[in-house]
Design a protein around this motif. Structure first.
Motif, mmCIF file in Angstrom:
data_model
loop_
_atom_site.group_PDB
_atom_site.id
_atom_site.type_symbol
_atom_site.label_atom_id
_atom_site.label_comp_id
_atom_site.label_asym_id
_atom_site.label_seq_id
_atom_site.Cartn_x
_atom_site.Cartn_y
_atom_site.Cartn_z
ATOM 1 N N ASP A 66 61.500 -5.346 -3.090
ATOM 2 C CA ASP A 66 62.475 -6.422 -2.890
ATOM 3 C C ASP A 66 61.853 -7.797 -3.117
ATOM 4 N N GLN A 94 59.921 -3.391 0.898
ATOM 5 C CA GLN A 94 59.695 -4.844 0.939
ATOM 6 C C GLN A 94 58.915 -5.308 -0.292
ATOM 7 N N GLU A 136 58.960 1.875 4.224
ATOM 8 C CA GLU A 136 59.639 0.602 4.472
ATOM 9 C C GLU A 136 58.844 -0.562 3.879
ATOM 10 N N PHE A 196 52.215 -11.044 2.590
ATOM 11 C CA PHE A 196 52.666 -9.656 2.522
ATOM 12 C C PHE A 196 51.534 -8.715 2.908
ATOM 13 N N VAL A 231 52.443 -7.373 6.527
ATOM 14 C CA VAL A 231 53.200 -6.131 6.340
ATOM 15 C C VAL A 231 52.278 -4.915 6.231
#
Length: 598
Positions: A90, A87, A83, A49, A53
């Motif tokens: 989530d 993530q 965004e 992540f 990300v």
């Protein structure tokens, strides 16, 4: 463009080979069934992540920054931040170490801290949005009423709502006793709060549905100074009895600070105009709750600079291997090229090794402190809880100040490795330097941390807690004192351990006669104490590496660890001699200088 690879191998080394965290965790009932494979798997996914990300948004987020709409006071974060936060939610990352009673996963704090190191390496500005929420969550969990916990903690655990800490005012920073924000009781259990706060990180943004501000303010009958400060929950949106959001509260962003670094984080000027809040804890006892958040933030800021040090090292190392410039002083090394890679030059290696030594020493200390925090809160043995809390209190100012000082040194050195290209935005190095500089200032400047260490944590109990850390050094010295291969690591910390007793006593005696002596010596004292702590962990890391090599393990990881330890003790640890000498020079050369400033 900068890159980032999560240092999972070194993290696993610190957790499982150096500190054996699983042994400690399994003594805590809620972690009794946890295993190393689960911890490692979570770390691996967290690293993905961070690197996949968040890291790609770091440079663009810095260049774009946050934007404020003057009419609505709304703040928009850089492209991709919102965004990425979705993530993060989530993926369940917000709930990682939170209490299952409020929807958390209940995993260890040490795991969360290592995850956050990776987030900070990838994108410190973004990481501050969820990071501050953890501190607010901890303060409310410890000092909030049952009703407050039920109202706020579930949504903060999930990440749907974020948190902020509103302390600083235009005329006062660390000296919170000077604050002027007022709270007026309304007779229904709520308060109307009026005032102005500045430098509020993540004070307004578009990433979450609500922001739960923890605000320090004064009641109308409050005594003067720090004893008259109360703590309040002031949500951005009122929360209805069914948990849904109501009308906008009277707290808004009046402006964004134009600042040197962390551009992707909204650093806000917050105005409270009759904002409705509820009291946390007892009237005039607000610092009890806020210190929970502040101490968590101090560990977090140390972790920020640890993350920056690691990513700066990685990029500088890659550049040094690729960039060709001049020939090695001992003769050409890359004869098929017009010049040698700059990594052949001794001073380039010194800058790289400095960053590596400070990153890996900081990681060991941060992990150790995370385990102390876990044991302070959750260990079944009361004595272990008490001892862990006492040791953590001693080490917290060292984590905050020593690691951030080192982060500034390391990121600056890594930029220097790039030469002129380090000065250019596209390489990302100048951003790391700018971001690292704030970490030495906020959550209590490093001078404040030094005063806290020397005055409150050492001299106030005549060095009792410091001696407890000294016993750890003594145990290692006793264990390895006759091992010739460990002599280069053991001898320096043994000598410094003995010197610290005399050094501390001397400073304390001088301070008894003149309190300015504490202020004059404190910063140097913290540097000495920081190296004592780092030296202990580097000696232990060398111990593990030597044992693995002696057993026939051919993994070059251990050779590199040993070489870095040798560098640390030869080139960085000797700073202690200079720092002790300057600390002993006293207050007179600083305070007897009126003619200079006339």
């Amino acid at each position: 463009m900068p890159t980032y690879t999560p240092p999972l191998r070194d993290m696993q080394f610190v957790m499982h080979e150096l500190l054996h965290v699983m042994d400690d965790l399994q003594q805590i009932p809620k972690h009794a069934e946890l295993d190393a494979d689960t911890v490692n798997a979570v770390m691996e996914e967290g690293g993905k992540f961070a690197s996949e990300v968040l890291q790609p948004l770091n440079l663009s987020g810095d260049m774009e920054g946050c934007r404020r709409d003057a009419a609505s006071h709304a703040v928009t974060t850089p492209k991709g931040f919102k965004e990425a936060y979705r993530q993060y939610i989530d993926g369940g990352w917000a709930a990682l170490a939170c209490d299952p009673d409020f929807g958390g996963q209940g995993l260890p704090l040490v795991l969360n801290q290592m995850f956050y190191e990776m987030l900070n390496s990838a994108n410190q500005a973004w990481t501050m949005y969820p990071g501050l929420t953890h501190g607010a969550y901890a303060a409310l969990r410890e000092h909030g009423t049952d009703a407050q916990k039920q109202t706020y903690l579930h949504k903060m655990t999930s990440g749907e709502w974020t948190g902020s800490m509103c302390l600083t005012e235009p005329h006062c920073g660390t000296d919170l006793g000077l604050m002027r924000t007022k709270a007026e009781a309304q007779g229904d259990g709520t308060y109307k709060i009026t005032g102005t706060k500045i430098f509020i990180s993540a004070g307004e943004h578009d990433m979450a549905d609500n922001i739960i501000h923890l605000v320090l303010a004064r009641l109308s009958d409050a005594p003067p100074g720090i004893k008259g400060v109360s703590l309040f929950i002031v949500p951005k949106f009122h929360v209805k009895s069914d948990g849904s959001l109501g009308a906008r509260n009277g707290i808004f962003c009046a402006g964004l600070e134009e600042k040197m670094g962390i551009h992707g984080n909204s650093t806000c000027q917050m105005v409270l105009d009759g904002a409705v809040g509820t009291l946390v804890g007892q009237p005039n006892k607000g610092m009890q709750g806020m210190f929970v958040m502040m101490n968590a933030a101090r560990l977090g800021v140390g972790n920020q600079s640890l993350g920056l040090t690691e990513v700066a090292y990685q990029n500088a190392l890659a550049y040094a291997k690729d960039r060709i410039q001049m020939r090695a002083l001992t003769g050409p090394k890359s004869k098929d090229q017009a010049a040698d890679p700059i990594i052949v030059h001794p001073d380039v290696r010194k800058m790289l090794l400095t960053a590596k030594a400070y990153a890996e020493g900081g990681r060991a200390l941060m992990t150790f402190c995370s385990m102390l925090l876990e044991k302070e809160h959750y260990h079944p043995d009361e004595k272990v809880r008490k001892d862990s809390g006492e040791m953590l209190a001693l080490l917290t100012p060292i984590v905050k100040a020593f690691i951030t000082d080192n982060g500034w040194t390391a990121t600056s050195g890594c930029l220097q490795v790039f030469g002129g290209h380090g000065y250019i935005k596209q390489t990302g190095m100048e951003q790391l330097v700018r971001d690292a500089r704030i970490n030495m200032i906020y959550e209590g400047t490093n001078t404040i941390q030094s005063l806290d260490l020397l005055g409150r944590k050492v001299l106030s109990n005549n060095g009792a807690t410091l001696r407890k850390f000294g016993k750890l050094i003594g145990q290692l010295v006793e264990e390895e004192g006759v091992n010739e291969k460990m002599a280069e690591f053991i001898t320096p910390i043994a000598i410094l351990g003995d010197q610290m007793t005399k050094f501390t006593t001397e400073i304390g005696f001088k301070a008894f006669q003149n309190p300015d002596e504490v202020g004059a010596a404190a910063v140097d004292y913290l540097r000495v104490a920081g190296h004592m702590v780092f030296g202990y962990f580097w000696a232990r890391m060398a111990q593990v590496a030597l044992k693995e090599i002696a057993s026939g393990n051919t993994d070059t990881f251990y050779v590199a660890k040993l070489q870095t330890a040798r560098f640390y003790f030869a080139k960085l640890f000797p700073e202690t001699a200079t720092a002790m000498r300057t600390a002993r020079s006293g207050a007179r050369v600083l305070m007897d200088t009126d003619a200079v400033f006339a």
